[in-house]
Design an enzyme around this catalytic site. Structure first.
Site, short mmCIF file in Angstrom:
data_model
loop_
_atom_site.label_atom_id
_atom_site.label_comp_id
_atom_site.label_asym_id
_atom_site.label_seq_id
_atom_site.Cartn_x
_atom_site.Cartn_y
_atom_site.Cartn_z
N GLY A 66 0.86 -1.18 0.00
CA GLY A 66 0.00 0.00 0.00
C GLY A 66 0.90 1.23 0.00
O GLY A 66 1.87 1.29 0.78
N ALA A 67 0.60 2.19 -0.89
CA ALA A 67 1.54 3.29 -1.14
C ALA A 67 1.98 4.06 0.12
O ALA A 67 3.18 4.16 0.40
CB ALA A 67 0.95 4.22 -2.19
N LYS A 80 -3.85 -0.25 -8.38
CA LYS A 80 -3.85 -1.71 -8.52
C LYS A 80 -4.49 -2.17 -9.83
O LYS A 80 -5.53 -1.65 -10.24
CB LYS A 80 -4.60 -2.31 -7.32
CG LYS A 80 -4.72 -3.81 -7.27
CD LYS A 80 -3.42 -4.54 -7.42
CE LYS A 80 -2.36 -4.12 -6.42
NZ LYS A 80 -0.99 -4.61 -6.77
N GLN A 114 -5.58 -9.00 -2.36
CA GLN A 114 -5.64 -7.98 -1.30
C GLN A 114 -7.08 -7.76 -0.83
O GLN A 114 -7.31 -7.44 0.34
CB GLN A 114 -5.09 -6.65 -1.82
CG GLN A 114 -3.58 -6.57 -1.93
CD GLN A 114 -3.09 -6.95 -3.32
OE1 GLN A 114 -3.76 -7.70 -4.03
NE2 GLN A 114 -1.93 -6.46 -3.70
N ASP A 126 -1.59 4.69 -6.17
CA ASP A 126 -0.15 4.61 -5.89
C ASP A 126 0.59 5.82 -6.40
O ASP A 126 1.70 6.13 -5.96
CB ASP A 126 0.44 3.34 -6.50
CG ASP A 126 0.16 2.15 -5.61
OD1 ASP A 126 -1.01 1.69 -5.60
OD2 ASP A 126 1.06 1.73 -4.88
N ARG A 137 10.32 -1.06 -4.42
CA ARG A 137 9.16 -1.19 -5.33
C ARG A 137 9.08 0.10 -6.14
O ARG A 137 9.22 1.19 -5.57
CB ARG A 137 7.85 -1.43 -4.55
CG ARG A 137 7.73 -2.85 -4.01
CD ARG A 137 6.32 -3.11 -3.46
NE ARG A 137 5.38 -3.46 -4.50
CZ ARG A 137 4.06 -3.59 -4.28
NH1 ARG A 137 3.56 -3.37 -3.07
NH2 ARG A 137 3.25 -3.94 -5.26
O1 MRU Z 1 0.50 -3.99 -4.56
P1 MRU Z 1 -0.09 -3.24 -3.41
O2 MRU Z 1 -0.92 -4.10 -2.53
O3 MRU Z 1 0.96 -2.46 -2.66
O4 MRU Z 1 -1.06 -2.19 -4.09
C1 MRU Z 1 -1.76 -1.29 -3.28
C2 MRU Z 1 -2.72 -0.47 -4.05
O5 MRU Z 1 -2.80 -0.54 -5.26
C3 MRU Z 1 -3.54 0.53 -3.30
O6 MRU Z 1 -4.76 0.73 -3.94
C4 MRU Z 1 -2.78 1.85 -3.24
O7 MRU Z 1 -1.53 1.70 -2.63
C5 MRU Z 1 -3.51 2.94 -2.57
S1 MRU Z 1 -4.06 2.55 -0.97
C6 MRU Z 1 -3.52 3.42 0.19
#
Ligand code: MRU
Length: 363
Positions: free
Chosen positions: A69-70, A266, A214, A255, A111
């Site tokens: 999560g970002a 995502k 997720q 993100d 990442r």
């Molecule tokens: O691959 P992830 O689980 O890190 O992806 C997370 C997302 O795509 C969320 O939608 C994004 O980080 C925003 S949520 C705070």
């Protein structure tokens, strides 16, 4: 990761944060000089914390999705730099800053897509540049500020976003954007939390979010834990859910949001935005200002993380695809700004975001 200290969690709440029945989870904690991360790979079956001891272990925790999560990635990296500074200063009180630069590069490479990672590291680096003597306390204070500001921004976004939702509306969300993905409360899930608290929401649907699940593993765990009922759908049921008239909103996080309002989030977010436009369902993106990237004009230049084909070909450690099949596994996609009805930040709501409207948020 196997070298990390490991403990089973008995209570999901942190003593350092105020919580209530609809907001009880904190996945990142700094306690007694140690970073504590709820291991999201093991949810919903086990609630365990890891204690990464150095930058290599923090970078591995980000890369391997112990924490994801970002905003959560950015906050974790900030605390990771505190661990790094402690070690570097002990090694060389005169040369710690030069050696820290290497640690910053290690963390930044963990990442590629979430801009919050680079944003938090830049902020820590800037703060460190002004410190004299042992930098640890000063850097820890900055990491805590980044963490606390994210939580506060999420609460404000929650209020702004919930204000758009009419009584009796239902929402579909994607991925996990909650306390697990942030410093606490959540972005899109924060809006959903606030709307639920205000008694406005009829029903919350969550897409399972293949391939890492997720939605099924994390959002369903987080919402049920916080006493917000959730109905899971397979990702490919979304268009039919909209056609059946059961949702008025899709609410997602991001993100990265580029200067023109393109939303990188995502994989599957773009499909949902197209489905929304076709069915007249409103599409809301909740993202703090730390997710805005004014260095890029549009989403075309963003590096989209490609993850292992194994995530698609296998499920729970077991092959599900026919032997010989290959897989393409982009972790994110780009939703053009023109498909976004509302962008919600801690500053307020922007309807139909574009470059001119976003420019007002530039600091
Ligand atoms: O691959 P992830 O689980 O890190 O992806 C997370 C997302 O795509 C969320 O939608 C994004 O980080 C925003 S949520 C705070």
């Amino acid at each position: 990761m196997h070298r990390m200290d490991y403990s089973v969690m008995t209570d999901s709440t942190s003593p350092e944060v105020a919580v209530d029945a609809h907001d009880s989870i904190r996945a990142i904690q700094w306690e007694d000089g140690r970073l504590r991360l709820l291991d999201q790979r093991r949810l919903p079956f086990e609630e365990c914390y890891l204690h990464p001891a150095d930058v290599a272990e923090v970078a591995a925790a980000i890369r391997d999705m112990v924490v994801r999560g970002a905003p959560a990635i950015g906050i974790t990296a900030a605390y990771g730099l505190v661990l790094a500074a402690r070690r570097r200063y002990a090694q060389s009180p005169a040369g710690w800053r030069d050696r820290l630069a290497e640690d910053i590069r290690t963390l930044a490479a963990a990442r590629p897509t979430a801009v919050n990672l680079a944003w938090a590291l830049r902020r820590m680096e800037r703060h460190g540049a002004a410190l004299v003597g042992d930098p640890v306390d000063g850097l820890l204070a900055e990491a805590r500020r980044i963490h606390a500001e994210d939580l506060a921004a999420n609460r404000r976004m929650g209020e702004h976003g919930a204000g758009l939702i009419a009584a009796g509306d239902s929402v579909l969300t994607h991925c996990n954007t909650g306390s697990l993905a942030t410093g606490g409360y959540g972005t899109a899930l924060g809006v959903i939390r606030s709307a639920w608290r205000a008694g406005r929401l009829n029903r919350v649907f969550a897409g399972e979010t293949r391939p890492w699940l997720q939605g099924a593993r994390l959002t369903a765990w987080e919402l049920t834990r916080d006493r917000i009922p959730v109905t899971l759908i397979t990702d490919n049921a979304a268009a039919y859910l909209m056609q059946s008239g059961q949702v008025q909103w899709v609410i997602v996080g991001a993100d990265r949001v580029t200067a023109n309002g393109d939303v990188i989030n995502k994989i599957g977010t773009y499909s949902l935005a197209i489905d929304c436009r076709h069915h007249g369902v409103r599409f809301m993106v909740a993202a703090p200002r730390s997710t805005l990237d004014f260095s890029l004009d549009d989403g075309g230049a963003v590096e989209i993380e490609q993850r292992s084909a194994d995530e698609v070909l296998n499920l729970a450690g077991r092959r599900i695809a026919a032997e010989g099949a290959e897989a393409w596994n982009p972790a994110f996609d780009v939703t053009p700004a023109g498909l976004v009805d509302y962008l919600v930040t801690e500053n307020g709501v922007i309807a139909a975001p574009d470059a001119a409207k976003l420019a007002a948020l530039k600091s």
